[in-house]
Scaffold this motif. Sequence first.
Motif, PDB file in Angstrom:
ATOM      1  N   MET A  10       1.409  -1.395  -0.098  1.00 38.54           N
ATOM      2  CA  MET A  10      -0.417   0.191   0.129  1.00 38.54           C
ATOM      3  C   MET A  10       0.917   1.278   0.041  1.00 38.54           C
ATOM      4  O   MET A  10       1.872   1.136   0.772  1.00 38.54           O
ATOM      5  N   ARG A  11       0.387   1.778  -0.714  1.00 37.97           N
ATOM      6  CA  ARG A  11       1.661   3.604  -0.972  1.00 37.97           C
ATOM      7  C   ARG A  11       0.646   4.438  -0.332  1.00 37.97           C
ATOM      8  O   ARG A  11      -0.032   5.129  -0.300  1.00 37.97           O
ATOM      9  N   ARG A  12       1.689   4.663   0.747  1.00 37.25           N
ATOM     10  CA  ARG A  12       1.366   6.066   1.219  1.00 37.25           C
ATOM     11  C   ARG A  12       0.246   6.963   0.730  1.00 37.25           C
ATOM     12  O   ARG A  12       0.896   7.230  -0.448  1.00 37.25           O
ATOM     13  N   LEU A  13      -0.275   7.523   1.556  1.00 37.89           N
ATOM     14  CA  LEU A  13      -0.068   9.072   0.696  1.00 37.89           C
ATOM     15  C   LEU A  13      -0.089  10.660   0.631  1.00 37.89           C
ATOM     16  O   LEU A  13       0.679  10.369   1.690  1.00 37.89           O
ATOM     17  N   GLY A  14      -0.513  11.382  -0.512  1.00 34.01           N
ATOM     18  CA  GLY A  14       0.391  11.924  -0.256  1.00 34.01           C
ATOM     19  C   GLY A  14      -0.073  13.484   0.345  1.00 34.01           C
ATOM     20  O   GLY A  14      -1.145  12.493   1.042  1.00 34.01           O
ATOM     21  N   ASP A  15       0.477  14.217   0.502  1.00 36.53           N
ATOM     22  CA  ASP A  15      -0.284  15.278   1.704  1.00 36.53           C
ATOM     23  C   ASP A  15      -1.696  15.921   1.314  1.00 36.53           C
ATOM     24  O   ASP A  15      -2.301  15.698   2.595  1.00 36.53           O
ATOM     25  N   GLU A  24      -4.896  15.045   3.311  1.00 38.11           N
ATOM     26  CA  GLU A  24      -6.254  15.632   3.949  1.00 38.11           C
ATOM     27  C   GLU A  24      -7.162  15.660   3.626  1.00 38.11           C
ATOM     28  O   GLU A  24      -8.053  16.046   4.500  1.00 38.11           O
ATOM     29  N   ILE A  25      -7.481  15.138   2.671  1.00 40.93           N
ATOM     30  CA  ILE A  25      -8.493  15.269   2.257  1.00 40.93           C
ATOM     31  C   ILE A  25      -9.188  13.884   2.460  1.00 40.93           C
ATOM     32  O   ILE A  25     -10.246  13.747   3.454  1.00 40.93           O
ATOM     33  N   MET A  26      -8.564  12.502   3.329  1.00 40.13           N
ATOM     34  CA  MET A  26      -9.063  11.891   3.825  1.00 40.13           C
ATOM     35  C   MET A  26      -9.349  12.287   5.015  1.00 40.13           C
ATOM     36  O   MET A  26     -10.107  10.886   6.065  1.00 40.13           O
ATOM     37  N   ASP A  27      -8.432  12.671   5.409  1.00 40.22           N
ATOM     38  CA  ASP A  27      -8.280  13.071   7.440  1.00 40.22           C
ATOM     39  C   ASP A  27      -9.749  13.713   7.371  1.00 40.22           C
ATOM     40  O   ASP A  27     -10.497  13.622   8.296  1.00 40.22           O
ATOM     41  N   ALA A  39      -9.528  14.116  -5.427  1.00 44.90           N
ATOM     42  CA  ALA A  39     -10.805  13.362  -4.936  1.00 44.90           C
ATOM     43  C   ALA A  39     -10.614  12.623  -6.137  1.00 44.90           C
ATOM     44  O   ALA A  39     -11.331  11.335  -5.735  1.00 44.90           O
ATOM     45  N   THR A  40     -10.714  12.715  -7.352  1.00 45.45           N
ATOM     46  CA  THR A  40     -11.063  11.980  -8.449  1.00 45.45           C
ATOM     47  C   THR A  40     -10.216  10.772  -8.556  1.00 45.45           C
ATOM     48  O   THR A  40     -10.241   9.714  -9.120  1.00 45.45           O
ATOM     49  N   ILE A  41      -8.812  11.276  -8.310  1.00 43.55           N
ATOM     50  CA  ILE A  41      -7.567   9.834  -8.452  1.00 43.55           C
ATOM     51  C   ILE A  41      -8.282   9.510  -7.245  1.00 43.55           C
ATOM     52  O   ILE A  41      -7.771   8.368  -7.543  1.00 43.55           O
ATOM     53  N   LEU A  42      -8.250  10.323  -6.124  1.00 45.24           N
ATOM     54  CA  LEU A  42      -8.352   9.008  -5.279  1.00 45.24           C
ATOM     55  C   LEU A  42      -9.532   8.068  -5.401  1.00 45.24           C
ATOM     56  O   LEU A  42      -9.947   6.548  -4.574  1.00 45.24           O
ATOM     57  N   PHE A  43     -10.810   9.044  -6.203  1.00 52.07           N
ATOM     58  CA  PHE A  43     -11.771   7.478  -6.669  1.00 52.07           C
ATOM     59  C   PHE A  43     -11.101   7.067  -7.506  1.00 52.07           C
ATOM     60  O   PHE A  43     -11.435   5.810  -7.558  1.00 52.07           O
ATOM     61  N   LYS A  44     -10.349   7.347  -8.931  1.00 47.37           N
ATOM     62  CA  LYS A  44     -10.034   6.243  -9.054  1.00 47.37           C
ATOM     63  C   LYS A  44      -8.555   5.551  -8.753  1.00 47.37           C
ATOM     64  O   LYS A  44      -9.038   4.085  -9.240  1.00 47.37           O
ATOM     65  N   LYS A  45      -8.508   5.452  -7.807  1.00 43.75           N
ATOM     66  CA  LYS A  45      -7.527   4.377  -7.324  1.00 43.75           C
ATOM     67  C   LYS A  45      -7.983   4.224  -6.079  1.00 43.75           C
ATOM     68  O   LYS A  45      -7.465   2.840  -5.720  1.00 43.75           O
ATOM     69  N   TYR A 103      -6.426   1.964   6.962  1.00 44.81           N
ATOM     70  CA  TYR A 103      -5.379   2.399   6.154  1.00 44.81           C
ATOM     71  C   TYR A 103      -4.091   2.257   6.814  1.00 44.81           C
ATOM     72  O   TYR A 103      -2.863   1.736   7.008  1.00 44.81           O
ATOM     73  N   SER A 104      -3.828   2.794   8.076  1.00 45.25           N
ATOM     74  CA  SER A 104      -2.985   2.611   9.513  1.00 45.25           C
ATOM     75  C   SER A 104      -1.750   0.808   9.358  1.00 45.25           C
ATOM     76  O   SER A 104      -1.041   0.970   9.055  1.00 45.25           O
ATOM     77  N   ALA A 105      -3.295   0.473   9.282  1.00 48.62           N
ATOM     78  CA  ALA A 105      -2.513  -1.458   9.419  1.00 48.62           C
ATOM     79  C   ALA A 105      -2.084  -1.644   7.944  1.00 48.62           C
ATOM     80  O   ALA A 105      -1.567  -2.533   8.511  1.00 48.62           O
TER      81      ALA A 105
END
Length: 122
Positions: free
Chosen positions: A1-6, A10-13, A46-52, A75-77
């Motif tokens: 799992m790739r770590r989320l970008g900054d 923020e969006i996921m948070d 947000a669209t990129i996160l949806f596509k991922k 996500y943390s796990a």
Amino acid sequence: MRRLGDLEAEIMDCLWKWGRPATVRDVVDDINTRRPAAYTTVMTVATILFKKGWLTREKQGLAWLYMPVRSREAYSAGLMEDALGVSEDRPAALAHFVEQMSQDEVAALRKALRAAGQRPAP
């Protein structure tokens, strides 16, 4: 799992914190209380996160409502599993990890291990 970008983080948070579906406008307004963020940039990410596969979305009028697919804890796990995966000696890596934990975290780990031991085998 790739770590989320900054900005992804923020969006996921925002979405994890709110625990409800939200529009890009909701997210932009929240981020803008801390720093400037362009609507189009947040919409693109947000669209990129949806596509991922990190977000689901459904149309509400002209806007999309976004919702996380996984919890913050899942996500943390996943990040922890990836970190263990790079070690050639997982037990040693786990031992080093546990040595860094507070007493409360150790107690939570013990509780999780007990619960995992009570689950039926797959």
